[in-house]
Design a protein around this motif. Structure first.
Motif, PDB file in Angstrom:
ATOM      1  N   GLY A  48       0.823  -1.214   0.000  1.00  0.00           N
ATOM      2  CA  GLY A  48       0.000   0.000   0.000  1.00  0.00           C
ATOM      3  C   GLY A  48       0.851   1.255   0.000  1.00  0.00           C
ATOM      4  O   GLY A  48       0.507   2.258  -0.629  1.00  0.00           O
ATOM      5  N   PHE A  49       1.974   1.221   0.717  1.00  0.00           N
ATOM      6  CA  PHE A  49       2.882   2.364   0.734  1.00  0.00           C
ATOM      7  C   PHE A  49       3.424   2.641  -0.664  1.00  0.00           C
ATOM      8  O   PHE A  49       3.496   3.793  -1.103  1.00  0.00           O
ATOM      9  N   LEU A  50       3.780   1.576  -1.369  1.00  0.00           N
ATOM     10  CA  LEU A  50       4.284   1.749  -2.742  1.00  0.00           C
ATOM     11  C   LEU A  50       3.195   2.300  -3.664  1.00  0.00           C
ATOM     12  O   LEU A  50       3.478   3.128  -4.538  1.00  0.00           O
ATOM     13  N   VAL A  51       1.950   1.851  -3.461  1.00  0.00           N
ATOM     14  CA  VAL A  51       0.835   2.416  -4.237  1.00  0.00           C
ATOM     15  C   VAL A  51       0.678   3.898  -3.911  1.00  0.00           C
ATOM     16  O   VAL A  51       0.430   4.722  -4.804  1.00  0.00           O
ATOM     17  N   GLY A  52       0.846   4.254  -2.636  1.00  0.00           N
ATOM     18  CA  GLY A  52       0.779   5.662  -2.239  1.00  0.00           C
ATOM     19  C   GLY A  52       1.855   6.496  -2.899  1.00  0.00           C
ATOM     20  O   GLY A  52       1.610   7.625  -3.331  1.00  0.00           O
ATOM     21  N   VAL A  53       3.071   5.935  -2.991  1.00  0.00           N
ATOM     22  CA  VAL A  53       4.161   6.646  -3.669  1.00  0.00           C
ATOM     23  C   VAL A  53       3.802   6.864  -5.135  1.00  0.00           C
ATOM     24  O   VAL A  53       4.007   7.957  -5.690  1.00  0.00           O
ATOM     25  N   ALA A  54       3.244   5.820  -5.775  1.00  0.00           N
ATOM     26  CA  ALA A  54       2.848   5.942  -7.185  1.00  0.00           C
ATOM     27  C   ALA A  54       1.763   7.004  -7.344  1.00  0.00           C
ATOM     28  O   ALA A  54       1.801   7.802  -8.291  1.00  0.00           O
ATOM     29  N   LEU A  55       0.794   7.024  -6.432  1.00  0.00           N
ATOM     30  CA  LEU A  55      -0.258   8.047  -6.500  1.00  0.00           C
ATOM     31  C   LEU A  55       0.317   9.444  -6.306  1.00  0.00           C
ATOM     32  O   LEU A  55      -0.063  10.393  -7.003  1.00  0.00           O
ATOM     33  N   LEU A  56       1.225   9.578  -5.357  1.00  0.00           N
ATOM     34  CA  LEU A  56       1.846  10.880  -5.115  1.00  0.00           C
ATOM     35  C   LEU A  56       2.607  11.360  -6.345  1.00  0.00           C
ATOM     36  O   LEU A  56       2.449  12.517  -6.775  1.00  0.00           O
ATOM     37  N   MET A  57       3.402  10.468  -6.927  1.00  0.00           N
ATOM     38  CA  MET A  57       4.159  10.848  -8.123  1.00  0.00           C
ATOM     39  C   MET A  57       3.233  11.124  -9.299  1.00  0.00           C
ATOM     40  O   MET A  57       3.446  12.068 -10.061  1.00  0.00           O
ATOM     41  N   GLY A  58       2.197  10.286  -9.441  1.00  0.00           N
ATOM     42  CA  GLY A  58       1.233  10.505 -10.525  1.00  0.00           C
ATOM     43  C   GLY A  58       0.508  11.826 -10.377  1.00  0.00           C
ATOM     44  O   GLY A  58       0.258  12.532 -11.363  1.00  0.00           O
ATOM     45  N   GLY A  59       0.161  12.175  -9.139  1.00  0.00           N
ATOM     46  CA  GLY A  59      -0.492  13.466  -8.900  1.00  0.00           C
ATOM     47  C   GLY A  59       0.422  14.632  -9.214  1.00  0.00           C
ATOM     48  O   GLY A  59      -0.023  15.661  -9.726  1.00  0.00           O
ATOM     49  N   MET A  60       1.707  14.468  -8.926  1.00  0.00           N
ATOM     50  CA  MET A  60       2.656  15.540  -9.240  1.00  0.00           C
ATOM     51  C   MET A  60       2.838  15.688 -10.748  1.00  0.00           C
ATOM     52  O   MET A  60       2.894  16.799 -11.271  1.00  0.00           O
ATOM     53  N   ILE A  61       2.925  14.557 -11.444  1.00  0.00           N
ATOM     54  CA  ILE A  61       3.141  14.594 -12.890  1.00  0.00           C
ATOM     55  C   ILE A  61       1.916  15.144 -13.596  1.00  0.00           C
ATOM     56  O   ILE A  61       2.028  15.981 -14.495  1.00  0.00           O
ATOM     57  N   ALA A  62       0.726  14.696 -13.174  1.00  0.00           N
ATOM     58  CA  ALA A  62      -0.513  15.138 -13.823  1.00  0.00           C
ATOM     59  C   ALA A  62      -0.986  16.491 -13.300  1.00  0.00           C
ATOM     60  O   ALA A  62      -1.991  17.014 -13.773  1.00  0.00           O
ATOM     61  N   LYS A  63      -0.293  17.044 -12.314  1.00  0.00           N
ATOM     62  CA  LYS A  63      -0.650  18.321 -11.695  1.00  0.00           C
ATOM     63  C   LYS A  63      -2.065  18.287 -11.128  1.00  0.00           C
ATOM     64  O   LYS A  63      -2.832  19.232 -11.257  1.00  0.00           O
ATOM     65  N   THR A  65      -3.539  18.005  -7.637  1.00  0.00           N
ATOM     66  CA  THR A  65      -3.159  18.106  -6.238  1.00  0.00           C
ATOM     67  C   THR A  65      -3.868  17.071  -5.381  1.00  0.00           C
ATOM     68  O   THR A  65      -3.269  16.446  -4.499  1.00  0.00           O
ATOM     69  N   TRP A  66      -5.143  16.859  -5.632  1.00  0.00           N
ATOM     70  CA  TRP A  66      -5.919  15.940  -4.790  1.00  0.00           C
ATOM     71  C   TRP A  66      -5.410  14.498  -4.897  1.00  0.00           C
ATOM     72  O   TRP A  66      -5.454  13.753  -3.934  1.00  0.00           O
ATOM     73  N   VAL A  67      -4.884  14.119  -6.077  1.00  0.00           N
ATOM     74  CA  VAL A  67      -4.327  12.771  -6.230  1.00  0.00           C
ATOM     75  C   VAL A  67      -3.030  12.654  -5.420  1.00  0.00           C
ATOM     76  O   VAL A  67      -2.792  11.632  -4.756  1.00  0.00           O
ATOM     77  N   GLY A  68      -2.226  13.690  -5.440  1.00  0.00           N
ATOM     78  CA  GLY A  68      -0.992  13.694  -4.657  1.00  0.00           C
ATOM     79  C   GLY A  68      -1.267  13.641  -3.159  1.00  0.00           C
ATOM     80  O   GLY A  68      -0.606  12.916  -2.419  1.00  0.00           O
ATOM     81  N   VAL A  69      -2.268  14.412  -2.720  1.00  0.00           N
ATOM     82  CA  VAL A  69      -2.632  14.395  -1.300  1.00  0.00           C
ATOM     83  C   VAL A  69      -3.169  13.017  -0.910  1.00  0.00           C
ATOM     84  O   VAL A  69      -2.836  12.481   0.156  1.00  0.00           O
ATOM     85  N   ALA A  70      -3.996  12.422  -1.766  1.00  0.00           N
ATOM     86  CA  ALA A  70      -4.518  11.080  -1.495  1.00  0.00           C
ATOM     87  C   ALA A  70      -3.370  10.070  -1.413  1.00  0.00           C
ATOM     88  O   ALA A  70      -3.359   9.197  -0.532  1.00  0.00           O
ATOM     89  N   GLY A  71      -2.387  10.192  -2.296  1.00  0.00           N
ATOM     90  CA  GLY A  71      -1.230   9.305  -2.259  1.00  0.00           C
ATOM     91  C   GLY A  71      -0.443   9.454  -0.973  1.00  0.00           C
ATOM     92  O   GLY A  71      -0.009   8.463  -0.374  1.00  0.00           O
TER      93      GLY A  71
END
Length: 133
Positions: A48-63, A65-71
């Protein structure tokens, strides 16, 4: 409610008899304890932590913010689950502490209410005596 010493001995005798009678079945039952559950919980928390990292990075790349915060929140929750599971897991081959030892450890960290109440009552009595004289 902890088992009495007699019940503990009876349980140990039943375990030894089970190992002697059917060692394959006994070894299959052995892995279903708390340590296996917490180990599985730790593995899921790491995933789950690795999924969170992927969500955080995906939110940063896609700009987004809510996806990054969720990650980040997923990472935080999974880290807490992994750390608490790690503390409960214990070391391989280590037996859990007997109930009596756990009780002593728990009592050591509890505040001593009896002594505090005794001191308060003592002070109260002293004040009453001083005012009465």
């Amino acid at each position: 409610m902890p088992l009495s010493e007699h019940e503990q001995r009876m349980l140990e005798q039943m375990e030894r008899a089970l190992y002697a009678e059917d060692p394959k079945f006994a070894s299959a039952l052995e892995g279903t304890g708390l340590r296996t559950f917490t180990r599985r919980r730790i593995y899921l928390a790491v995933a789950g932590f690795l999924v969170g990292v992927a969500l955080l990075m995906g939110g940063m790349i896609a700009k987004l913010t809510w996806v990054g915060v969720a990650g980040f929140l997923v990472m935080l929750v999974c880290a807490v689950l992994a750390v608490t599971g790690w503390r409960k897991a214990g070391k391989p081959g280590e037996q859990p502490a007997p109930a009596a030892a756990r009780g002593r450890l728990a009592r050591r960290h509890q505040p001593r209410k009896g002594k505090v109440m005794d001191r308060i009552e003592e002070r109260w009595q002293r004040r009453r005596d001083e005012q009465g004289q």
